[in-house]
Design a protein around this motif. Structure first.
Motif, short mmCIF file in Angstrom:
data_model
loop_
_atom_site.label_atom_id
_atom_site.label_comp_id
_atom_site.label_asym_id
_atom_site.label_seq_id
_atom_site.Cartn_x
_atom_site.Cartn_y
_atom_site.Cartn_z
N GLY A 102 0.79 -1.22 0.00
CA GLY A 102 0.00 0.00 0.00
C GLY A 102 0.83 1.27 0.00
O GLY A 102 0.32 2.34 0.34
N THR A 116 -0.64 3.99 -2.38
CA THR A 116 -1.89 4.51 -1.84
C THR A 116 -1.61 5.50 -0.72
O THR A 116 -2.18 6.60 -0.69
N ASN A 164 0.39 -1.24 7.77
CA ASN A 164 -0.70 -0.72 6.94
C ASN A 164 -1.83 -1.74 6.81
O ASN A 164 -2.01 -2.35 5.75
N ARG A 171 -5.82 1.82 6.04
CA ARG A 171 -5.18 2.84 5.20
C ARG A 171 -5.24 4.24 5.80
O ARG A 171 -4.29 5.01 5.67
#
Length: 188
Positions: A17, A20, A170, A173
């Motif tokens: 992630g 992101t 993570n 998020r």
């Protein structure tokens, strides 16, 4: 005198992630610039040339290596090459611009050696490999063999976590993005 920039390097396995988190933090910190790494892989649908990456041919990538244009470069996943352009990092540090990038862990180590006073290494990972496998499968059509290879690589990449300055788990998020934002503001 201009204060020198900081290079925040997100490190971790594929599917952790990192991108992101980077995008969420950049929305809140518009003065944080993403380093467009050079790569030979194909452009994804949501990517823009020069924003996330400089998409180049294998021949152009080899020329960049020979001309010392890259601080570091690595082969990642099959035949895809990635590298960090020297000109972008040198200019940002000199101008006091803070940078952020997702860099493969061996490359991150080379960056830190090249810019020890300016590099902050942040390891990003979910809490377990099951979550990682679900994310990898959810974002790409890959074979079981490819998944197994990525998970083996993830186990190897995890050995780099203790060398980083920070660790972000993570699983959520939003919490992870808050933690990354806090790290950046604290380091600044």
């Amino acid at each position: 005198m201009v204060e020198e920039g900081i290079f925040f390097v997100l490190v971790g396995p594929s599917g952790a992630g990192k991108n992101t988190l980077m995008q969420r933090v950049k929305e809140r910190l518009p003065d944080l610039s993403q380093v467009p790494t050079m790569t030979t892989r194909d452009k994804r649908e949501n990517e823009q040339e020069g924003r996330e990456h400089r998409f180049v041919s294998a021949e152009r990538f080899q020329k960049a290596i020979k001309q010392n244009e890259l601080i570091e470069y690595q082969q990642v996943h099959l035949s895809d090459m990635y590298g960090t352009p020297r000109d972008v990092v040198d200019q940002a540090i000199a101008l006091g611009t803070d940078l952020i990038a997702d860099i493969e862990f061996l490359g991150a180590e080379k960056l830190h050696l090249a810019y020890p006073r300016h590099t902050v290494l942040i390891f990003v990972t979910p809490s377990n490999l099951r979550i990682l496998a679900d994310r990898i499968v959810g974002r790409a059509d890959i074979t079981p063999k490819e998944l197994s290879g990525r998970l083996d690589r993830a186990r190897f990449e995890m050995t780099f976590a203790p060398q980083c300055h920070y660790l972000i788990i993570n699983d959520d998020r939003e919490l992870a993005a808050q933690e990354l934002r806090h790290i950046i503001t604290t380091e600044r």
